[in-house]
Scaffold this motif. Structure first.
Motif, PDB file in Angstrom:
ATOM      1  N   TYR A 196      -9.624 -13.272  16.547  1.00 32.85           N
ATOM      2  CA  TYR A 196     -10.242 -14.325  15.726  1.00 32.85           C
ATOM      3  C   TYR A 196     -11.080 -13.760  14.569  1.00 32.85           C
ATOM      4  N   ILE A 197     -10.873 -12.501  14.225  1.00 33.43           N
ATOM      5  CA  ILE A 197     -11.628 -11.907  13.132  1.00 33.43           C
ATOM      6  C   ILE A 197     -10.795 -11.926  11.854  1.00 33.43           C
ATOM      7  N   ASP A 198     -11.411 -12.323  10.765  1.00 27.65           N
ATOM      8  CA  ASP A 198     -10.755 -12.318   9.460  1.00 27.65           C
ATOM      9  C   ASP A 198     -10.361 -10.884   9.099  1.00 27.65           C
ATOM     10  N   PRO A 199      -9.151 -10.678   8.586  1.00 21.99           N
ATOM     11  CA  PRO A 199      -8.713  -9.317   8.229  1.00 21.99           C
ATOM     12  C   PRO A 199      -9.639  -8.598   7.259  1.00 21.99           C
ATOM     13  N   ASN A 200     -10.406  -9.353   6.468  1.00 17.93           N
ATOM     14  CA  ASN A 200     -11.298  -8.741   5.479  1.00 17.93           C
ATOM     15  C   ASN A 200     -12.748  -8.630   5.956  1.00 17.93           C
ATOM     16  N   ASP A 201     -12.981  -8.908   7.238  1.00 15.88           N
ATOM     17  CA  ASP A 201     -14.343  -8.870   7.767  1.00 15.88           C
ATOM     18  C   ASP A 201     -14.877  -7.436   7.740  1.00 15.88           C
ATOM     19  N   GLU A 202     -16.066  -7.263   7.186  1.00 12.11           N
ATOM     20  CA  GLU A 202     -16.647  -5.920   7.051  1.00 12.11           C
ATOM     21  C   GLU A 202     -16.972  -5.282   8.400  1.00 12.11           C
ATOM     22  N   HIS A 203     -17.135  -6.093   9.444  1.00  9.47           N
ATOM     23  CA  HIS A 203     -17.488  -5.554  10.757  1.00  9.47           C
ATOM     24  C   HIS A 203     -16.357  -4.730  11.374  1.00  9.47           C
ATOM     25  N   LEU A 204     -15.144  -4.879  10.854  1.00  6.34           N
ATOM     26  CA  LEU A 204     -14.020  -4.108  11.386  1.00  6.34           C
ATOM     27  C   LEU A 204     -14.171  -2.609  11.128  1.00  6.34           C
ATOM     28  N   SER A 205     -15.024  -2.247  10.201  1.00  7.61           N
ATOM     29  CA  SER A 205     -15.246  -0.829   9.891  1.00  7.61           C
ATOM     30  C   SER A 205     -16.562  -0.328  10.468  1.00  7.61           C
ATOM     31  N   GLN A 206     -17.125  -1.083  11.413  1.00  5.42           N
ATOM     32  CA  GLN A 206     -18.423  -0.730  11.982  1.00  5.42           C
ATOM     33  C   GLN A 206     -18.345  -0.692  13.511  1.00  5.42           C
ATOM     34  N   GLY A 207     -19.164   0.161  14.105  1.00  5.91           N
ATOM     35  CA  GLY A 207     -19.339   0.155  15.550  1.00  5.91           C
ATOM     36  C   GLY A 207     -18.084   0.423  16.352  1.00  5.91           C
ATOM     37  N   ASP A 208     -18.090  -0.069  17.603  1.00  2.00           N
ATOM     38  CA  ASP A 208     -17.000   0.188  18.543  1.00  2.00           C
ATOM     39  C   ASP A 208     -15.665  -0.369  18.085  1.00  2.00           C
ATOM     40  N   VAL A 209     -15.680  -1.487  17.349  1.00  2.00           N
ATOM     41  CA  VAL A 209     -14.411  -2.129  16.994  1.00  2.00           C
ATOM     42  C   VAL A 209     -13.531  -1.236  16.121  1.00  2.00           C
ATOM     43  N   ARG A 210     -14.094  -0.203  15.506  1.00  2.00           N
ATOM     44  CA  ARG A 210     -13.280   0.733  14.719  1.00  2.00           C
ATOM     45  C   ARG A 210     -12.218   1.400  15.579  1.00  2.00           C
ATOM     46  N   PHE A 211     -12.483   1.509  16.883  1.00  2.00           N
ATOM     47  CA  PHE A 211     -11.594   2.224  17.793  1.00  2.00           C
ATOM     48  C   PHE A 211     -10.714   1.278  18.614  1.00  2.00           C
ATOM     49  N   GLU A 212     -10.937  -0.025  18.482  1.00  2.64           N
ATOM     50  CA  GLU A 212     -10.178  -0.986  19.276  1.00  2.64           C
ATOM     51  C   GLU A 212      -8.943  -1.459  18.505  1.00  2.64           C
ATOM     52  N   PRO A 213      -7.893  -1.893  19.217  1.00  3.72           N
ATOM     53  CA  PRO A 213      -6.633  -2.257  18.537  1.00  3.72           C
ATOM     54  C   PRO A 213      -6.808  -3.464  17.625  1.00  3.72           C
ATOM     55  N   LYS A 214      -6.421  -3.312  16.366  1.00  4.72           N
ATOM     56  CA  LYS A 214      -6.572  -4.404  15.400  1.00  4.72           C
ATOM     57  C   LYS A 214      -5.742  -5.617  15.797  1.00  4.72           C
ATOM     58  N   SER A 215      -4.626  -5.390  16.492  1.00  2.65           N
ATOM     59  CA  SER A 215      -3.774  -6.509  16.906  1.00  2.65           C
ATOM     60  C   SER A 215      -4.497  -7.457  17.845  1.00  2.65           C
ATOM     61  N   ALA A 216      -5.522  -6.960  18.544  1.00  4.98           N
ATOM     62  CA  ALA A 216      -6.289  -7.795  19.462  1.00  4.98           C
ATOM     63  C   ALA A 216      -7.544  -8.365  18.815  1.00  4.98           C
ATOM     64  N   LEU A 217      -7.801  -7.989  17.574  1.00  5.37           N
ATOM     65  CA  LEU A 217      -9.014  -8.417  16.885  1.00  5.37           C
ATOM     66  C   LEU A 217      -8.748  -9.365  15.719  1.00  5.37           C
ATOM     67  N   VAL A 218      -7.714  -9.067  14.947  1.00  2.50           N
ATOM     68  CA  VAL A 218      -7.532  -9.684  13.633  1.00  2.50           C
ATOM     69  C   VAL A 218      -6.486 -10.791  13.664  1.00  2.50           C
ATOM     70  N   SER A 219      -6.791 -11.873  12.952  1.00  4.38           N
ATOM     71  CA  SER A 219      -5.852 -12.979  12.813  1.00  4.38           C
ATOM     72  C   SER A 219      -5.947 -13.526  11.391  1.00  4.38           C
ATOM     73  N   GLU A 220      -4.821 -13.954  10.870  1.00  5.64           N
ATOM     74  CA  GLU A 220      -4.781 -14.490   9.505  1.00  5.64           C
ATOM     75  C   GLU A 220      -5.502 -15.845   9.426  1.00  5.64           C
ATOM     76  N   ASN A 221      -5.508 -16.421   8.209  1.00  7.81           N
ATOM     77  CA  ASN A 221      -6.160 -17.720   7.973  1.00  7.81           C
ATOM     78  C   ASN A 221      -7.620 -17.685   8.410  1.00  7.81           C
ATOM     79  N   HIS A 222      -8.331 -16.681   7.908  1.00  7.50           N
ATOM     80  CA  HIS A 222      -9.763 -16.538   8.191  1.00  7.50           C
ATOM     81  C   HIS A 222     -10.049 -16.390   9.685  1.00  7.50           C
TER      82      HIS A 222
END
Length: 287
Positions: A196-222
C-alpha cells in the motif's frame, strides 16, 4: 583479542548502533543472544561472562551489517508476532507489531470457537493466518502469496508452531477462481496486509524497508491499486454478512472507506494501531 565481559561488549555495541537505530540497545542484545544461543535475560543474569574470540567475530560481523541498516530480524532470521516465533527471510516483509491490530480486529468480529473459513491474502511469513489459526482452533484457514519462497516459508512456520493452515501460491484470488471455493464454500472472513505504499514515497529509501521486497510494499495508484482489486474481487468469495479487513497506510483510511462504500459494503469502520494511526479498515459484505 582480549576477552571482554558481556556487559562491556553490549555497551560498545550500543554506542555503535545508536546513530542508526532507535532501538540500539535491544538490537545489540538480540544480535548477541543469537550468537550465543541464549535469551536476552541471560545478559542480566551473567553480565560478567566473557566472550571468546570466535563469538566476538560473529557478533562484530552482525553489528557491521546492522550499522549498514540491515534489519535485525533478517540477521537473526526470526521475529516474534502475536504469540508466535516466526522464521523470516528477505523474500517477505518482517511482521510488525502494528499488524497485530488487524488480528485483534478480526477476532472482535467473529466467534473464534465456530467452524469458520478464513482467507489471508499476501500471507508472507504466514503471520496473520497463523495468529488467527492459533486463536480459532475449529477454523479452516488458508493463506495465499504470490512468491513461491514465501509460501514455503509460511509452511515451515506452520510446522514449527504446530498449526494447520492451507498455504498456496497465487496472484491474489486467481487460484480460487473457477474452483469449488467460488460461489460455494465461501469465506466467513478475508484479511490482508497488501502492498500500500506509493512507488514515489520517500520512506522506501529509509530504514528497514530498504531491505524488504518492493513487491510486498509498493502498489500503483498512490498505493491503492491492490487494495482496490481486493475490495472489488472479494465479494465473489465472501458469505453474506462476512467481513473483509485490510491494513493500509496511516493517511489512506478515507480513500479505503470510499472504495468499500462504492462497492456496496456496509458497517465500514477504521481502527487505529498502537501509535494511534489509522491502520485497519473493514467492511461487511451485504450481498
Amino acid at each position: 583479542m582480549t576477552e571482554l565481559r558481556i556487559d562491556e561488549l553490549l555497551k560498545g555495541a550500543y554506542e555503535r548502533l545508536r546513530f542508526v537505530s532507535d532501538s540500539a540497545q535491544l538490537d545489540a542484545q538480540l544480535l548477541l543472544a543469537h550468537v550465543l544461543g541464549v535469551t536476552t535475560a541471560y545478559f542480566y543474569t551473567w553480565p560478567d561472562k566473557l566472550l571468546d574470540e570466535k563469538a566476538w567475530a560473529e557478533f562484530d560481523k552482525l553489528l557491521k551489517k546492522r550499522e549498514q541498516g540491515e534489519p535485525v530480524a533478517y540477521l537473526i532470521k526470526q521475529q516474534a508476532f502475536w504469540s508466535l516465533l516466526l522464521e523470516v527471510a528477505p523474500c517477505t516483509l518482517i511482521p510488525r507489531a502494528d499488524t497485530e491490530c488487524l488480528v485483534e480486529t478480526a477476532l472482535s468480529l467473529i466467534n473464534p470457537r465456530e467452524n469458520l473459513r478464513i482467507l489471508d491474502l499476501g500471507t508472507g511469513t504466514g503471520a496473520i493466518a497463523l495468529a488467527l489459526a492459533s486463536e480459532c482452533p475449529n477454523a479452516r484457514v488458508m493463506g495465499i502469496d504470490l512468491i513461491d519462497e514465501a509460501v514455503a516459508l509460511a509452511k515451515r512456520n506452520a510446522k514449527n508452531n504446530q498449526l494447520t493452515v492451507d498455504f498456496r501460491q497465487s496472484c491474489w484470488f486467481s487460484v480460487l477462481e473457477g474452483s469449488e471455493l467460488e460461489g460455494h464454500a465461501l469465506f466467513d472472513l478475508i484479511v490482508s496486509n497488501p502492498p500500500y505504499i506509493d512507488p514515489n514515497d520517500e520512506h522506501l529509501s529509509q530504514g528497514d524497508v530498504r531491505f524488504e521486497p518492493k513487491s510486498a510494499l509498493v502498489s500503483e495508484n498512490h498505493g491503492l491499486a491492490d487494495i482496490e482489486h481486493i475490495i472489488d474481487t472479494a465479494p465473489r468469495f465472501l458469505k453474506v454478512g462476512a467481513y473483509l479487513l485490510l491494513e493500509h497506510g496511516y493517511d489512506q483510511a478515507q480513500a479505503v472507506q470510499t472504495l468499500f462504500e462504492t462497492k456496496g459494503y456496509c458497517r465500514i469502520v477504521t481502527h487505529q494501531d498502537l501509535g494511534g494511526n489509522d491502520r485497519v479498515t473493514f467492511g461487511c459484505w451485504k450481498g
